[in-house]
Design an enzyme around this catalytic site. Structure first.
Site, PDB file in Angstrom:
ATOM      1  N   CYS A 191      36.391  37.648  26.744  1.00  0.00           N
ATOM      2  CA  CYS A 191      37.157  37.892  27.738  1.00  0.00           C
ATOM      3  C   CYS A 191      38.318  38.949  27.251  1.00  0.00           C
ATOM      4  O   CYS A 191      38.299  40.039  28.014  1.00  0.00           O
ATOM      5  CB  CYS A 191      38.147  36.652  27.745  1.00  0.00           C
ATOM      6  SG  CYS A 191      37.541  35.197  28.228  1.00  0.00           S
ATOM      7  N   HIS A 195      39.735  42.507  29.082  1.00  0.00           N
ATOM      8  CA  HIS A 195      40.929  42.395  29.438  1.00  0.00           C
ATOM      9  C   HIS A 195      42.038  42.646  28.475  1.00  0.00           C
ATOM     10  O   HIS A 195      43.194  42.854  28.849  1.00  0.00           O
ATOM     11  CB  HIS A 195      41.067  41.222  30.283  1.00  0.00           C
ATOM     12  CG  HIS A 195      40.221  40.667  31.225  1.00  0.00           C
ATOM     13  ND1 HIS A 195      40.446  41.367  32.520  1.00  0.00           N
ATOM     14  CD2 HIS A 195      39.024  39.995  31.232  1.00  0.00           C
ATOM     15  CE1 HIS A 195      39.333  41.112  33.294  1.00  0.00           C
ATOM     16  NE2 HIS A 195      38.607  40.300  32.660  1.00  0.00           N
ATOM     17  N   ARG A 234      37.034  31.772  39.041  1.00  0.00           N
ATOM     18  CA  ARG A 234      37.159  33.025  38.427  1.00  0.00           C
ATOM     19  C   ARG A 234      36.349  33.156  37.001  1.00  0.00           C
ATOM     20  O   ARG A 234      35.616  34.334  36.687  1.00  0.00           O
ATOM     21  CB  ARG A 234      38.257  33.602  38.340  1.00  0.00           C
ATOM     22  CG  ARG A 234      38.468  35.021  38.246  1.00  0.00           C
ATOM     23  CD  ARG A 234      38.013  35.897  39.327  1.00  0.00           C
ATOM     24  NE  ARG A 234      37.754  37.473  39.009  1.00  0.00           N
ATOM     25  CZ  ARG A 234      36.727  37.892  38.687  1.00  0.00           C
ATOM     26  NH1 ARG A 234      35.730  37.266  38.240  1.00  0.00           N
ATOM     27  NH2 ARG A 234      36.622  39.040  38.562  1.00  0.00           N
ATOM     28  N   CYS A 238      33.304  35.784  35.773  1.00  0.00           N
ATOM     29  CA  CYS A 238      33.281  36.478  34.219  1.00  0.00           C
ATOM     30  C   CYS A 238      32.155  36.163  33.635  1.00  0.00           C
ATOM     31  O   CYS A 238      31.346  36.975  33.089  1.00  0.00           O
ATOM     32  CB  CYS A 238      34.438  36.363  33.509  1.00  0.00           C
ATOM     33  SG  CYS A 238      36.105  37.177  34.329  1.00  0.00           S
TER      34      CYS A 238
END
Lengths: 277, 101
Positions: A191, A195, A234, A238
Site C-alpha cells: 500500500c 500511497h 476499496r 487495490c
C-alpha cells in the site's frame, strides 16, 4: 581518552536502542508529518478530500459534480433502512451509543470482550444478528447504504480512534501496520509503495492519493461501481491491481488494516459519504 | 549411405528437447502440487490472484484430455505459488524498511 571513548560508545548504544519500537502515537505523528512536509501547501484538513487535495483539475470536476451528488438516492435509502424496525421491533439505533447518530469517528474500535477490531460495518451486522436478522453481505449494497447514512450524521466530527492499553489491541494495530507496509501480489507492491513513496505521482492517468485522509470519506460512491462501497471494497480494488487475492469482507487482516489506517488519520474530519471517479 | 543416416540420427538426438508427453496421472500430480503450494501461500496471507485461474485452466485441460497443457498450467501455477511464498518470507523480515524515513 579510553574512558571518554567508552562513555561515547555507551551513549551511542542508548540512543540507537530508544527508537526501536515506536508507539502508535509516534507512528501517527511521523506519518502525518511526512504528508505535511511533502505537500506543505496543503492544509491538513484538506487531506480528507483524498486525491482531490492533490489534483486541481480532478477537483474542479468533482466540485462541479458535488452540486448534485450521485449518491443522494442511495443515501436516502440508507436512512430509511436505518429507521426501519427489525422483526422484533428493535432498530439499529438501539445497538449504538447516541442512537447511532454521530458515531462514525469512533470506528473502528477495539472490543476488549472479543479481543477483536470492530468496524462500523461489522457493528451494523452484529446489531442485525443480535436481533434475529440475517447479516447483510459486506462491502456494498444495503450495508454500505446504512453505513453511509451513519457517516453522514458524523460530518465534521474528528476521527478519534483509540488504541487501549491492551496487548491484543496493540497487536491488532501492529498487524494492520505490517499489512500496510508489506509488498504483495504478483506486481510486488505494498500500500505504501503507491500511497507513501509515490504519492502525488501518476499511475497511468490517475494521481496516487495520500493515505492520510483515506478513511475519512468512506463509504464512497464510485462512478466505476455505480453504487456505494466500503473502505474494504476499496482494499479489494487495490489488491486486484497488484494481482493479490482480495480477502473476505471483514477478514481479520482487513479489519486490522482499517484500524491502523484510520488511526493514522486521527484528528481529520469525517466527510463521508463522498463521490469518487 | 550409412554415414549420413548415422549423422542425422546423432543430430536428432543432440537437438531433441527431451520433453516427455504427460499422462493423466502426472498432470493430476502437478495440479495437486500446485494446490498444496497455493494453500501454503493462502495461509501466509500472500496469495496471488493469478494462481487459482491457472489451476482451473489445468483442470479444464484434464477434462479435455489435454494432459500436456494441463501439466504446463499446473507447473506455471506452482512456480507462481512458490514465488508468493518467497514473497511472504521476504516481507516477514523486511516490511519495516517501507516505513517513512
Amino acid at each position: 581518552m579510553q574512558r571518554l571513548l567508552n562513555t561515547f560508545l555507551s551513549l551511542s548504544l542508548i540512543v540507537v536502542a530508544i527508537p526501536a519500537v515506536a508507539t502508535p502515537e509516534q507512528n501517527k505523528e511521523s506519518f502525518q508529518k511526512f504528508y505535511m512536509d511533502r505537500f506543505s501547501h496543503i492544509e491538513k484538513d484538506d487531506f480528507a478530500n483524498g486525491v482531490y487535495a492533490l489534483d486541481q483539475d480532478a477537483r474542479d470536476q468533482w466540485e462541479a459534480m458535488s452540486d448534485f451528488p450521485p449518491f443522494e438516492d442511495d443515501l436516502d435509502e440508507g436512512e430509511a433502512l436505518f429507521n426501519t424496525p427489525f422483526a422484533n421491533g428493535k432498530q439499529y439505533a438501539d445497538c449504538f451509543e447516541n442512537k447511532g447518530q454521530g458515531v462514525r469517528q469512533n470506528y473502528p474500535q477495539f472490543d476488549s470482550k472479543s479481543g477483536q477490531v470492530i468496524t462500523l460495518e461489522l457493528a451494523i451486522n452484529n446489531c442485525r444478528t443480535q436481533h434475529g436478522e440475517k447479516a447483510l453481505p459486506y462491502k456494498k449494497g444495503d450495508l454500505a447504504k446504512v453505513s453511509a447514512y451513519m457517516a453522514s450524521t458524523s460530518k465534521g466530527e474528528r476521527f478519534d480512534i483509540k488504541i487501549p492499553n491492551d496487548k491484543r489491541a496493540q497487536q491488532a494495530y501492529e498487524a494492520g501496520k505490517k499489512y500496510y507496509y508489506s509488498k504483495r501480489g504478483q506486481l510486488n507492491f505494498s500500500c505504501a509503495n503507491c500511497h507513501v513513496q509515490n504519492v502525488g505521482r501518476k499511475a497511468r492517468s490517475e494521481t496516487l492519493s495520500a493515505s492520510l485522509g483515506h478513511p475519512t470519506h468512506f463509504p464512497v460512491y464510485r462512478m466505476k461501481w455505480e453504487s456505494f462501497g466500503t473502505l474494504q471494497r476499496r482494499f479489494d480494488s487495490c489488491n486486484k491491481q497488484v494481482r493479490a487475492q482480495p480477502l473476505e469482507g471483514q477478514a481479520k487482516d482487513y479489519r486490522n488494516l482499517e484500524y491502523f489506517l484510520t488511526y493514522m488519520s486521527n484528528g481529520l474530519p469525517v466527510n463521508g459519504p463522498a463521490s469518487r471517479k | 549411405m550409412l554415414l549420413p543416416l548415422l549423422s542425422l540420427s546423432l543430430l536428432m538426438c543432440v537437438f531433441s528437447t527431451g520433453v516427455i508427453a504427460s499422462d493423466k496421472q502426472s498432470a493430476q500430480a502437478a495440479i495437486k502440487k500446485a494446490t498444496t503450494l497455493l494453500q501454503q501461500s493462502k495461509n501466509l496471507g500472500f496469495e496471488w490472484n493469478t494462481v487459482t485461474p491457472l489451476i482451473l485452466q489445468a483442470q479444464d485441460a484434464i477434462k479435455a484430455n489435454d494432459f500436456d497443457n494441463a501439466t504446463q498450467f499446473a507447473v506455471k501455477a506452482s512456480q507462481q505459488a512458490k514465488l508468493s511464498i518467497q514473497q511472504a518470507e521476504n516481507e516477514e523480515k523486511n516490511w519495516h524498511f517501507n516505513l517513512p524515513k
